[in-house]
Scaffold this active site. Structure first.
Site, mmCIF file in Angstrom:
data_model
loop_
_atom_site.group_PDB
_atom_site.id
_atom_site.type_symbol
_atom_site.label_atom_id
_atom_site.label_comp_id
_atom_site.label_asym_id
_atom_site.label_seq_id
_atom_site.Cartn_x
_atom_site.Cartn_y
_atom_site.Cartn_z
ATOM 1 N N TYR A 54 39.896 -66.464 67.375
ATOM 2 C CA TYR A 54 39.430 -66.529 65.973
ATOM 3 C C TYR A 54 40.769 -67.092 65.125
ATOM 4 O O TYR A 54 40.475 -67.753 64.219
ATOM 5 C CB TYR A 54 38.802 -65.391 65.367
ATOM 6 C CG TYR A 54 37.496 -65.305 65.687
ATOM 7 C CD1 TYR A 54 36.905 -65.732 66.625
ATOM 8 C CD2 TYR A 54 36.714 -64.247 64.696
ATOM 9 C CE1 TYR A 54 35.457 -65.720 66.979
ATOM 10 C CE2 TYR A 54 35.211 -64.100 64.893
ATOM 11 C CZ TYR A 54 34.633 -64.546 66.086
ATOM 12 O OH TYR A 54 33.216 -64.585 66.250
ATOM 13 N N GLY A 55 41.659 -66.875 65.759
ATOM 14 C CA GLY A 55 42.877 -66.947 64.792
ATOM 15 C C GLY A 55 43.368 -68.340 64.617
ATOM 16 O O GLY A 55 44.148 -68.818 63.851
ATOM 17 N N THR A 84 41.069 -61.596 60.649
ATOM 18 C CA THR A 84 40.972 -63.114 60.369
ATOM 19 C C THR A 84 39.650 -63.127 59.749
ATOM 20 O O THR A 84 39.449 -63.880 58.834
ATOM 21 C CB THR A 84 40.946 -63.774 61.813
ATOM 22 O OG1 THR A 84 42.177 -63.667 62.395
ATOM 23 C CG2 THR A 84 40.751 -65.288 61.244
ATOM 24 N N CYS A 127 45.703 -57.128 62.657
ATOM 25 C CA CYS A 127 44.831 -57.579 63.693
ATOM 26 C C CYS A 127 44.447 -56.459 64.667
ATOM 27 O O CYS A 127 45.466 -55.580 65.124
ATOM 28 C CB CYS A 127 45.437 -58.693 64.416
ATOM 29 S SG CYS A 127 44.575 -59.224 65.973
ATOM 30 N N THR A 128 43.343 -56.311 64.887
ATOM 31 C CA THR A 128 42.881 -55.127 65.740
ATOM 32 C C THR A 128 43.468 -55.126 67.118
ATOM 33 O O THR A 128 43.610 -54.006 67.555
ATOM 34 C CB THR A 128 41.314 -55.158 65.994
ATOM 35 O OG1 THR A 128 40.834 -56.430 66.375
ATOM 36 C CG2 THR A 128 40.613 -54.925 64.633
ATOM 37 N N HIS A 129 43.938 -56.265 67.614
ATOM 38 C CA HIS A 129 44.702 -55.929 68.907
ATOM 39 C C HIS A 129 46.086 -55.483 68.822
ATOM 40 O O HIS A 129 46.513 -54.993 69.597
ATOM 41 C CB HIS A 129 44.731 -57.647 69.190
ATOM 42 C CG HIS A 129 43.801 -58.138 70.064
ATOM 43 N ND1 HIS A 129 42.663 -58.717 69.454
ATOM 44 C CD2 HIS A 129 43.688 -58.361 71.161
ATOM 45 C CE1 HIS A 129 41.959 -59.171 70.159
ATOM 46 N NE2 HIS A 129 42.297 -59.069 71.329
ATOM 47 N N CYS A 134 37.704 -57.411 62.619
ATOM 48 C CA CYS A 134 38.757 -58.615 62.960
ATOM 49 C C CYS A 134 39.307 -59.005 61.568
ATOM 50 O O CYS A 134 38.575 -59.328 60.389
ATOM 51 C CB CYS A 134 37.811 -59.578 63.305
ATOM 52 S SG CYS A 134 38.722 -61.389 63.500
#
Length: 254
Positions: free
Chosen positions: A24-25, A57, A169-171, A55
């Protein structure tokens, strides 16, 4: 996911990963708004009573779509910004935020931090490669490639002397050990996803719609995984990140 399961063990969680349209980024604001609207409709049609837009983003680029949806939607920006503002011990030093290029470029994190933490310097750094590294398994703090990218991206944060940094960011929570190894233990890392999970718990309890835990305790709610992409790839990625075996169902995002 781990924060949700820990905070709300009785809830049934529907996890939708829109992997066919990731990352998405790198998408435009118009694309992100369209994705957000469609994904919310999908989850509502599956019976969701509330949604976390997990997210950064999407939270940055489609806030009005999230806030105006017919069921409650929690974004991942507002809860963590409030947590920073409430930390009086670090009220005067710089605060950093790292997220995708689209999130930082939009400026939502920066604007909300500057509004909530007047007078504090905000150090915002786009870290686009972190997502790909996480998804390709480069998550160990000893991973050479990850350590190089952490040093490359976070040098401005270290130089600023920031005592707090938002993982926007959730990552990024997945590589928090590598980040701390570079920045040091004195830098407080705030996971946007964890604070969003707390916000959801409070929202459901306040509205009286939280699932009741059985007397036996434990994790009584289900977790159902859905993906718009290849199910095998999604399962392998999720198992690598979550460290548990899952089964996913394919569902169209359009």
């Amino acid at each position: 996911m781990s924060a949700l399961r820990e905070l709300m063990p009785a809830e049934t969680i529907l996890y939708f990963g829109d992997t066919s349209r990731c990352p998405y980024g790198t998408k435009t604001r118009e694309e992100l708004r369209r994705f957000a609207s469609g994904n919310l409709e999908l989850l509502a049609s599956m019976g969701a009573k509330a949604v976390i837009a997990a997210c950064g983003t999407v939270s940055a680029n489609a806030p009005e779509i999230l806030s105006s949806f017919r069921i409650p939607v929690v974004n991942v920006i507002d809860p963590v910004v409030r947590a920073v503002a409430e930390n009086k011990e670090a009220a005067s030093g710089p605060v950093a935020v790292i997220a995708t290029k689209a999130s930082i470029g939009n400026g939502a994190f920066q604007r909300k931090l500057q509004s909530a933490c007047s007078g504090r310097e905000v150090v915002a750094v786009p870290c686009q490669d972190f997502v790909a590294l996480c998804e390709s398994g480069h998550i160990s703090p000893d991973d050479v490639l990850l350590r190089e990218k952490v040093r490359e991206y976070l040098e401005p944060v270290k130089a600023s002397g920031a005592s707090e940094m938002i993982l926007g960011c959730t990552h990024f929570g997945i590589i928090s050990e590598a980040i701390t190894a570079y920045l040091g233990d004195d830098v407080r890392l705030l996971s946007a996803s964890e604070f969003a999970a707390r916000e959801m718990k409070n929202l459901l309890e306040a509205s009286g719609s939280a699932a009741e835990q059985s007397d036996a305790g434990g994790h009584t709610g289900e977790i159902r995984y859905y993906t718009s992409g290849d199910t095998l790839e999604f399962e392998m990625l999720a198992e690598r990140i979550l460290n548990t075996e899952i089964k996913a169902v394919h569902i169209s995002a359009e």
